[in-house]
Scaffold this motif. Structure first.
Motif, PDB file in Angstrom:
ATOM      1  N   GLN A 110      -3.885   9.232   8.551  1.00 61.68           N
ATOM      2  CA  GLN A 110      -3.151  10.386   9.081  1.00 61.68           C
ATOM      3  C   GLN A 110      -2.037  10.798   8.125  1.00 61.68           C
ATOM      4  O   GLN A 110      -1.837  11.985   7.862  1.00 61.68           O
ATOM      5  CB  GLN A 110      -2.552  10.059  10.450  1.00 61.68           C
ATOM      6  CG  GLN A 110      -3.555   9.987  11.565  1.00 61.68           C
ATOM      7  CD  GLN A 110      -2.939   9.504  12.878  1.00 61.68           C
ATOM      8  OE1 GLN A 110      -1.842   8.960  12.898  1.00 61.68           O
ATOM      9  NE2 GLN A 110      -3.662   9.715  13.967  1.00 61.68           N
ATOM     10  N   HIS A 111      -1.306   9.812   7.612  1.00 59.66           N
ATOM     11  CA  HIS A 111      -0.214  10.115   6.697  1.00 59.66           C
ATOM     12  C   HIS A 111      -0.735  10.816   5.446  1.00 59.66           C
ATOM     13  O   HIS A 111      -0.201  11.843   5.028  1.00 59.66           O
ATOM     14  CB  HIS A 111       0.532   8.830   6.297  1.00 59.66           C
ATOM     15  CG  HIS A 111       1.547   9.066   5.230  1.00 59.66           C
ATOM     16  ND1 HIS A 111       2.852   9.404   5.518  1.00 59.66           N
ATOM     17  CD2 HIS A 111       1.439   9.073   3.883  1.00 59.66           C
ATOM     18  CE1 HIS A 111       3.501   9.598   4.383  1.00 59.66           C
ATOM     19  NE2 HIS A 111       2.669   9.399   3.376  1.00 59.66           N
ATOM     20  N   VAL A 112      -1.781  10.255   4.846  1.00 59.36           N
ATOM     21  CA  VAL A 112      -2.339  10.831   3.617  1.00 59.36           C
ATOM     22  C   VAL A 112      -2.865  12.239   3.879  1.00 59.36           C
ATOM     23  O   VAL A 112      -2.641  13.159   3.080  1.00 59.36           O
ATOM     24  CB  VAL A 112      -3.437   9.918   3.027  1.00 59.36           C
ATOM     25  CG1 VAL A 112      -4.154  10.601   1.875  1.00 59.36           C
ATOM     26  CG2 VAL A 112      -2.827   8.592   2.561  1.00 59.36           C
ATOM     27  N   ASN A 113      -3.537  12.442   5.009  1.00 58.64           N
ATOM     28  CA  ASN A 113      -4.037  13.783   5.346  1.00 58.64           C
ATOM     29  C   ASN A 113      -2.895  14.784   5.489  1.00 58.64           C
ATOM     30  O   ASN A 113      -2.997  15.928   5.031  1.00 58.64           O
ATOM     31  CB  ASN A 113      -4.863  13.745   6.629  1.00 58.64           C
ATOM     32  CG  ASN A 113      -6.211  13.102   6.429  1.00 58.64           C
ATOM     33  OD1 ASN A 113      -6.694  12.959   5.308  1.00 58.64           O
ATOM     34  ND2 ASN A 113      -6.828  12.681   7.519  1.00 58.64           N
ATOM     35  N   GLN A 114      -1.792  14.364   6.115  1.00 55.65           N
ATOM     36  CA  GLN A 114      -0.626  15.251   6.252  1.00 55.65           C
ATOM     37  C   GLN A 114      -0.042  15.591   4.880  1.00 55.65           C
ATOM     38  O   GLN A 114       0.336  16.739   4.634  1.00 55.65           O
ATOM     39  CB  GLN A 114       0.438  14.613   7.141  1.00 55.65           C
ATOM     40  CG  GLN A 114       0.051  14.582   8.596  1.00 55.65           C
ATOM     41  CD  GLN A 114       1.045  13.811   9.458  1.00 55.65           C
ATOM     42  OE1 GLN A 114       1.924  13.120   8.954  1.00 55.65           O
ATOM     43  NE2 GLN A 114       0.897  13.926  10.776  1.00 55.65           N
ATOM     44  N   CYS A 115       0.028  14.602   4.000  1.00 50.97           N
ATOM     45  CA  CYS A 115       0.538  14.859   2.650  1.00 50.97           C
ATOM     46  C   CYS A 115      -0.354  15.849   1.904  1.00 50.97           C
ATOM     47  O   CYS A 115       0.136  16.746   1.219  1.00 50.97           O
ATOM     48  CB  CYS A 115       0.643  13.555   1.859  1.00 50.97           C
ATOM     49  SG  CYS A 115       2.111  12.591   2.217  1.00 50.97           S
ATOM     50  N   ILE A 116      -1.661  15.684   2.033  1.00 42.82           N
ATOM     51  CA  ILE A 116      -2.599  16.599   1.379  1.00 42.82           C
ATOM     52  C   ILE A 116      -2.434  18.007   1.933  1.00 42.82           C
ATOM     53  O   ILE A 116      -2.404  18.985   1.173  1.00 42.82           O
ATOM     54  CB  ILE A 116      -4.046  16.096   1.535  1.00 42.82           C
ATOM     55  CG1 ILE A 116      -4.246  14.829   0.712  1.00 42.82           C
ATOM     56  CG2 ILE A 116      -5.050  17.182   1.127  1.00 42.82           C
ATOM     57  CD1 ILE A 116      -5.559  14.113   0.985  1.00 42.82           C
ATOM     58  N   ASP A 117      -2.320  18.126   3.250  1.00 39.00           N
ATOM     59  CA  ASP A 117      -2.134  19.440   3.870  1.00 39.00           C
ATOM     60  C   ASP A 117      -0.844  20.099   3.383  1.00 39.00           C
ATOM     61  O   ASP A 117      -0.819  21.299   3.081  1.00 39.00           O
ATOM     62  CB  ASP A 117      -2.110  19.330   5.395  1.00 39.00           C
ATOM     63  CG  ASP A 117      -3.467  18.976   5.978  1.00 39.00           C
ATOM     64  OD1 ASP A 117      -4.488  19.095   5.253  1.00 39.00           O
ATOM     65  OD2 ASP A 117      -3.513  18.559   7.153  1.00 39.00           O
ATOM     66  N   VAL A 144       0.867  -1.177   0.000  1.00 37.03           N
ATOM     67  CA  VAL A 144       0.000   0.000   0.000  1.00 37.03           C
ATOM     68  C   VAL A 144       0.904   1.226   0.000  1.00 37.03           C
ATOM     69  O   VAL A 144       1.790   1.345   0.836  1.00 37.03           O
ATOM     70  CB  VAL A 144      -0.918   0.021   1.244  1.00 37.03           C
ATOM     71  CG1 VAL A 144      -1.778   1.268   1.258  1.00 37.03           C
ATOM     72  CG2 VAL A 144      -1.764  -1.235   1.296  1.00 37.03           C
ATOM     73  N   GLU A 145       0.674   2.126  -0.969  1.00 40.46           N
ATOM     74  CA  GLU A 145       1.480   3.349  -1.068  1.00 40.46           C
ATOM     75  C   GLU A 145       0.589   4.570  -0.934  1.00 40.46           C
ATOM     76  O   GLU A 145      -0.575   4.552  -1.317  1.00 40.46           O
ATOM     77  CB  GLU A 145       2.205   3.415  -2.416  1.00 40.46           C
ATOM     78  CG  GLU A 145       3.318   2.431  -2.568  1.00 40.46           C
ATOM     79  CD  GLU A 145       4.093   2.612  -3.857  1.00 40.46           C
ATOM     80  OE1 GLU A 145       3.670   3.417  -4.721  1.00 40.46           O
ATOM     81  OE2 GLU A 145       5.122   1.945  -4.014  1.00 40.46           O
ATOM     82  N   CYS A 146       1.182   5.625  -0.428  1.00 41.79           N
ATOM     83  CA  CYS A 146       0.518   6.924  -0.385  1.00 41.79           C
ATOM     84  C   CYS A 146       0.375   7.427  -1.827  1.00 41.79           C
ATOM     85  O   CYS A 146       1.340   7.409  -2.585  1.00 41.79           O
ATOM     86  CB  CYS A 146       1.361   7.898   0.440  1.00 41.79           C
ATOM     87  SG  CYS A 146       0.730   9.592   0.424  1.00 41.79           S
ATOM     88  N   SER A 150      -4.911   1.288   9.425  1.00 44.40           N
ATOM     89  CA  SER A 150      -5.722   2.193   8.603  1.00 44.40           C
ATOM     90  C   SER A 150      -5.747   3.613   9.159  1.00 44.40           C
ATOM     91  O   SER A 150      -5.756   4.588   8.403  1.00 44.40           O
ATOM     92  CB  SER A 150      -7.143   1.659   8.449  1.00 44.40           C
ATOM     93  OG  SER A 150      -7.781   1.572   9.691  1.00 44.40           O
ATOM     94  N   GLN A 151      -5.733   3.760  10.488  1.00 44.13           N
ATOM     95  CA  GLN A 151      -5.737   5.095  11.084  1.00 44.13           C
ATOM     96  C   GLN A 151      -4.444   5.832  10.759  1.00 44.13           C
ATOM     97  O   GLN A 151      -4.470   7.007  10.381  1.00 44.13           O
ATOM     98  CB  GLN A 151      -5.925   5.004  12.591  1.00 44.13           C
ATOM     99  CG  GLN A 151      -6.004   6.363  13.261  1.00 44.13           C
ATOM    100  CD  GLN A 151      -6.217   6.245  14.775  1.00 44.13           C
ATOM    101  OE1 GLN A 151      -6.276   5.152  15.325  1.00 44.13           O
ATOM    102  NE2 GLN A 151      -6.340   7.380  15.424  1.00 44.13           N
ATOM    103  N   ARG A 152      -3.309   5.144  10.895  1.00 42.14           N
ATOM    104  CA  ARG A 152      -2.011   5.771  10.586  1.00 42.14           C
ATOM    105  C   ARG A 152      -1.892   6.089   9.104  1.00 42.14           C
ATOM    106  O   ARG A 152      -1.328   7.113   8.731  1.00 42.14           O
ATOM    107  CB  ARG A 152      -0.861   4.848  11.002  1.00 42.14           C
ATOM    108  CG  ARG A 152      -0.764   4.646  12.481  1.00 42.14           C
ATOM    109  CD  ARG A 152      -0.140   5.827  13.112  1.00 42.14           C
ATOM    110  NE  ARG A 152       0.133   5.534  14.513  1.00 42.14           N
ATOM    111  CZ  ARG A 152       0.607   6.402  15.342  1.00 42.14           C
ATOM    112  NH1 ARG A 152       0.875   7.616  14.951  1.00 42.14           N
ATOM    113  NH2 ARG A 152       0.816   6.070  16.589  1.00 42.14           N
TER     114      ARG A 152
END
Length: 76
Positions: A32-39, A13-15, A27-29
């Motif tokens: 969080q990672h994807v949300n940080q990348c989007i931000d 699974v990759e971002c 799934s939570q982590r």
């Protein structure tokens, strides 16, 4: 948990933003990672937009002569 395929290999699974391997995160982590990348991506885009705006303002601003104070003629 990561689901193993029939052959025992775990699907990677990759971002989608930065291509970091997220396989071993829950799934939570992952979220969080994807949300940080989007931000980060949004912040970078906003900084670029502001920088372009500042460049346009500087390019079109009319300067005064330091000697006499009259405005210079500007060519587009």
């Amino acid at each position: 948990k990561n689901k193993a395929r029939m052959d025992g290999i775990i699907d990677q699974v990759e971002c989608h933003i930065c291509s970091t391997n997220l396989t071993y995160l829950n799934s939570q982590r992952r979220q969080q990672h994807v949300n940080q990348c989007i931000d980060k991506e949004d912040a970078t885009r906003q900084e670029e937009t502001e920088h372009q705006r500042q460049i346009e303002v500087a390019r079109t601003s009319v300067l005064n002569c330091p000697m006499c104070g009259k405005k210079f003629k500007v060519q587009s």
